[in-house]
Design a protein around this motif. Structure first.
Motif, PDB file in Angstrom:
ATOM      1  N   GLU A 129      -2.522  22.335   2.576  1.00  0.00           N
ATOM      2  CA  GLU A 129      -1.262  21.865   3.142  1.00  0.00           C
ATOM      3  C   GLU A 129      -1.346  21.896   4.660  1.00  0.00           C
ATOM      4  O   GLU A 129      -1.979  22.782   5.241  1.00  0.00           O
ATOM      5  CB  GLU A 129      -0.082  22.721   2.675  1.00  0.00           C
ATOM      6  N   ALA A 130      -0.740  20.921   5.288  1.00  0.00           N
ATOM      7  CA  ALA A 130      -0.628  20.878   6.750  1.00  0.00           C
ATOM      8  C   ALA A 130       0.761  20.362   7.094  1.00  0.00           C
ATOM      9  O   ALA A 130       1.438  19.763   6.249  1.00  0.00           O
ATOM     10  CB  ALA A 130      -1.714  19.994   7.347  1.00  0.00           C
ATOM     11  N   GLU A 131       1.206  20.601   8.323  1.00  0.00           N
ATOM     12  CA  GLU A 131       2.548  20.209   8.739  1.00  0.00           C
ATOM     13  C   GLU A 131       2.475  19.294   9.965  1.00  0.00           C
ATOM     14  O   GLU A 131       1.622  19.493  10.842  1.00  0.00           O
ATOM     15  CB  GLU A 131       3.394  21.442   9.067  1.00  0.00           C
ATOM     16  N   VAL A 132       3.371  18.309   9.984  1.00  0.00           N
ATOM     17  CA  VAL A 132       3.500  17.445  11.157  1.00  0.00           C
ATOM     18  C   VAL A 132       4.981  17.334  11.510  1.00  0.00           C
ATOM     19  O   VAL A 132       5.851  17.455  10.642  1.00  0.00           O
ATOM     20  CB  VAL A 132       2.912  16.035  10.913  1.00  0.00           C
ATOM     21  N   THR A 133       5.258  17.124  12.782  1.00  0.00           N
ATOM     22  CA  THR A 133       6.639  16.971  13.259  1.00  0.00           C
ATOM     23  C   THR A 133       6.818  15.567  13.833  1.00  0.00           C
ATOM     24  O   THR A 133       5.987  15.100  14.627  1.00  0.00           O
ATOM     25  CB  THR A 133       6.970  18.016  14.337  1.00  0.00           C
TER      26      THR A 133
END
Length: 371
Positions: A129-133
């Motif tokens: 999992e990775a997060e982006v804004t």
């Protein structure tokens, strides 16, 4: 030994029970036969020892609900065949271990007449999992976002086998490729993952110098993620095959990108729709008005009907955020909020008094109906 015409060992006949036998009936039959044929009670009797192994193998499979289901399913497909594998009319048990048990105890052979060897324990890579804004506008329009992910990739030196080039993993000598070993206690035994191969069924005698036998190396992967239009706070975008590398040639996992959306000063996300708070003056609310309102693509004229109340909603259907998966678009909801100013001059106070004389006072009788 009881077998069917397709050479499949009939494990129910081995234990002397019906194929619909309950777990308690299977356990009872096993205990009776295990006492009868146990090597301690039949020293030097190789036939009794072989029979004991068959009884133990039958119990090992039929007492496990999942293994029993696989065994029954294989029989319903015409049996396992002499190979106990996918060859000919055989059936593939995957990594359940059933084929290994039957092959080693009941003498299964491959189509070439050679003993069956265990395939390396192929494992799918782990999902990441990775997060982006994103800004609100990027979430509405879609965007391409750069992303760096720390992960593992298949070792190019050994092609993921973990073994030094020119060599390959070998069948574990301790468990003979089963991946489990048993510790005996009287008539019964406890099975646990093999301490030598840790359940894989294979061992690497000469590890790859690059990955140390892991079959994968650490790496930083850089992607440009195509975020589709209409994502919300917490939406998951799946990048197939971009997760950690698999083991022993297994497929890689997936990468799931979690989106975070910065709030808009104008639009508030409400499920598949967005909502805009639109202020109205008292005069606009009373007599009606044509006003300009913002949309996701610009601005539009909206008719405010006379007598509009505080909190009234109007919709522009189909002009809201795109729905993920190609399901059209949501709506834009406009919530009218009447701004009530405080009179700041004698002229304004006089105008309010005149207005009060022209309109009836608010009715509050319904507030006292339950009193």
């Amino acid at each position: 030994m009881a077998t069917r015409q397709d050479n499949t060992p009939d494990l129910y006949a081995v234990l002397g029970v019906d194929k619909k036998a309950t777990p308690d009936e299977i356990k009872k039959a096993y205990r009776k036969l295990a006492r009868e044929y146990h090597p301690d009670r039949n020293p030097g009797d190789t036939a009794a020892e072989e029979r004991f192994k068959q009884v133990s193998a039958a119990h090992d499979i039929l007492s496990d609900a999942e293994k029993r289901k696989e065994y029954d399913r294989a029989r319903s497909f015409g049996g396992l065949g002499g190979a106990f594998s996918t060859g000919g009319a055989g059936f593939d048990f995957g990594d359940s271990g059933i084929g290994d048990i039957l092959g080693s105890v009941f003498g299964g052979r491959g189509g070439s007449g050679q003993p069956r060897t265990r395939r390396p324990n192929v494992q799918r890579g782990r999902d990441l999992e990775a997060e982006v804004t994103l800004s609100f506008r990027q979430a509405m329009d879609g965007a391409q976002i750069p992303l760096s992910v720390r992960t593992t990739t298949t070792c190019t030196t050994c092609s993921g086998t973990g073994a030094k080039p020119g060599t390959s993993p070998t069948v574990c000598p301790r468990c003979q490729g089963r991946g489990v070993e048993s510790q005996g206690q009287g008539l019964f035994s406890i099975s646990q993952p093999c301490g030598r191969c840790h359940g894989s069924g294979t061992v690497i005698e000469d590890p790859c110098p690059t990955c140390g036998g892991e079959g994968a190396v650490h790496a930083t992967k850089r992607y440009r993620v195509n975020v589709p239009p209409g994502v919300k706070e917490g939406s998951r975008v799946r990048l197939a095959g971009k997760g950690q590398a698999g083991r022993n040639g297994g497929p890689p996992g997936d990468l799931f990108v979690i989106t975070h959306v910065r709030p808009s000063e104008v639009f508030e996300r409400k499920g598949d729709d967005v909502e805009v708070t639109v202020p109205l003056s008292i005069a606009e609310a009373v007599r009606g008005a044509d006003i300009e309102v913002p949309t996701l693509d610009g601005r539009k004229k909206l008719r405010v009907p006379p007598g509009t109340k505080h909190g009234t909603l109007q919709r522009l259907r189909g002009e809201g955020p795109p729905r993920l998966g190609g399901g059209g678009r949501g709506d834009i909801r406009y919530r009218f909020v009447i701004e009530v100013p405080e009179p700041s001059s004698d002229e304004q106070r006089e105008a309010v008094d005149q207005l009060a004389g022209l309109f009836p006072a608010a009715s509050r009788e319904r507030l006292f109906k339950e009193s």
